[in-house]
Design a protein around this motif. Sequence first.
Motif, short mmCIF file in Angstrom:
data_model
loop_
_atom_site.label_atom_id
_atom_site.label_comp_id
_atom_site.label_asym_id
_atom_site.label_seq_id
_atom_site.Cartn_x
_atom_site.Cartn_y
_atom_site.Cartn_z
N GLN A 51 -3.39 -10.69 3.96
CA GLN A 51 -2.77 -11.75 4.74
C GLN A 51 -1.34 -11.35 5.13
O GLN A 51 -0.94 -11.54 6.28
N LEU A 52 -0.59 -10.81 4.19
CA LEU A 52 0.76 -10.32 4.44
C LEU A 52 0.89 -8.93 3.82
O LEU A 52 0.26 -8.63 2.80
N LEU A 53 1.74 -8.09 4.44
CA LEU A 53 1.95 -6.74 3.94
C LEU A 53 3.41 -6.55 3.51
O LEU A 53 4.32 -6.94 4.24
N SER A 56 -0.31 -1.19 13.11
CA SER A 56 -1.62 -1.14 13.77
C SER A 56 -2.62 -2.10 13.12
O SER A 56 -3.60 -2.51 13.75
N SER A 57 -2.38 -2.47 11.86
CA SER A 57 -3.27 -3.42 11.19
C SER A 57 -3.09 -4.83 11.73
O SER A 57 -3.93 -5.71 11.50
N ARG A 58 -1.95 -5.05 12.39
CA ARG A 58 -1.60 -6.35 12.99
C ARG A 58 -1.51 -7.49 11.96
O ARG A 58 -1.59 -8.66 12.34
N VAL A 105 0.86 -1.18 0.00
CA VAL A 105 0.00 0.00 0.00
C VAL A 105 0.89 1.23 0.00
O VAL A 105 1.64 1.47 0.95
N GLY A 106 0.84 2.01 -1.07
CA GLY A 106 1.67 3.21 -1.19
C GLY A 106 2.42 3.24 -2.51
O GLY A 106 2.39 2.29 -3.29
N THR A 107 3.10 4.35 -2.74
CA THR A 107 3.86 4.53 -3.98
C THR A 107 4.97 3.50 -4.10
O THR A 107 5.67 3.21 -3.13
N LEU A 108 5.13 2.96 -5.28
CA LEU A 108 6.18 1.97 -5.54
C LEU A 108 6.98 2.43 -6.75
O LEU A 108 6.54 2.31 -7.90
N LEU A 153 -7.50 -1.87 3.29
CA LEU A 153 -6.73 -2.86 2.53
C LEU A 153 -5.67 -3.53 3.40
O LEU A 153 -5.44 -4.73 3.30
N MET A 154 -5.03 -2.74 4.25
CA MET A 154 -4.03 -3.31 5.15
C MET A 154 -4.65 -4.38 6.04
O MET A 154 -4.11 -5.48 6.19
N LYS A 155 -5.78 -4.06 6.62
CA LYS A 155 -6.42 -4.99 7.55
C LYS A 155 -6.95 -6.25 6.86
O LYS A 155 -7.07 -7.30 7.49
#
Length: 434
Positions: free
Chosen positions: A333-335, A358-360, A259-262, A328-330
Amino acid sequence: MKHQLFIVAFYWPPAGGPGVQRWLKFVKYLPKDQFDITVIIPENPDYASTDNSLMDEIPKEVRIIKVPLNEPSRWIKKLFKGKTNKLQRGFIDKKPSLLERALLWIRGNYFIPDARVSWVKNVVDKLENDIAFLPDRQAGAKANSIITTGPPHSVHLIGQRLKQNAKFQNLQWIADFRDPWTTIGYHKSLRLTQKSAKKHQELERQVLNQADQLIVTSPSTKTEFDSKTSQPVTVITNGFDVEPNTVDQPSGKFTISHVGTLLADRNPLELWKLLSELCEEHADFKQDFELILAGNVSQEILDAIHNAGLGDHLKLEGYVDHDRAVALMKQSQLLLLIEIDAPETKAIIPGKTFEYISSRRPIIAIGPKGSDIKGIIESVQAGSYYTYEAIGLKQEILAAYKRYKNKELKGNTADVSRLHRKHLTQQLVKLLER
């Protein structure tokens, strides 16, 4: 009497992206019974992305002063009819076109320290005539503190010029560095002449030595600045402002999300390769796996993913607002947390790191050796850190997938309260009370 606090911030709602979050949240949690807060922002900025949902978070008690700005990006876009949009969004190709190379050279050598430098005089003129800065014959100027936050680092020149005015010698100036200045990675792409590089270094030296206090967002930046100045340097990281998620595994596919600019320089080729291998070696993994990219993504990244044979697993969300990003973070499965593989970036801790925490959801971070990211995520058992060689990462992803199939891919249960924006704001209050 309340503390009269002025904050100069170029990025402010409706600007989107991580740059706006830091001071929006500090302003939200600063105690209003102790501080009268004024935020100075540009009147007509040309933001690369906007997020109107953030407008609702601005406290009503906060006074906003808008100061006009002549944005060079506007006339450049008109002149070249949109051919420079990638540069405005921060995309610097590994092989930039002749036009892009020329614009980078102009940006680096004619706009020092950055293209917003013309805003400095406008803001200084506005503040010097503000009622809080007009000296009282008995008590002096009413303003107690001014905070400048960069990048753009030209914003710090506003604090510098005010402090050079004899009328404001009692004004406390705090310079907040969300990123380093002369050692930040993209400086190498600006094609600086030797003279321009020295001017950047001199301006940095002046700001570091003339500010009353310095705030940085990472331990490595503190170490760097401690070697350049005797002024006090305090680390106040970024943080999160949402309730920590549950630890339960979300429903749905085996999603690995960024999530974010790549940008092109954040291209973990070994990761794409091992994900392709997992799809080839495990039929069930191939069926369940989905790669989600939310945010602006460079073409080089997309090409690498397709070349690895992962095109059918790729889901592009495009730029999303903050609420959608957190959701989307929450739901993942993996970030993925990816930083540029260069020594200059070891001090960079992306703002999304803390919302990831914080999304854990388990984090897989990839970046340079010695990165401050590693210490942050490991301190709260939020995930694992790898260099770009990705040694052992294939086995970790496969192990996570097996837990997912057994509905046991849970998040961590560590206490993360010290990374909440409310707690971090108390560190800022202590600085302001010195």
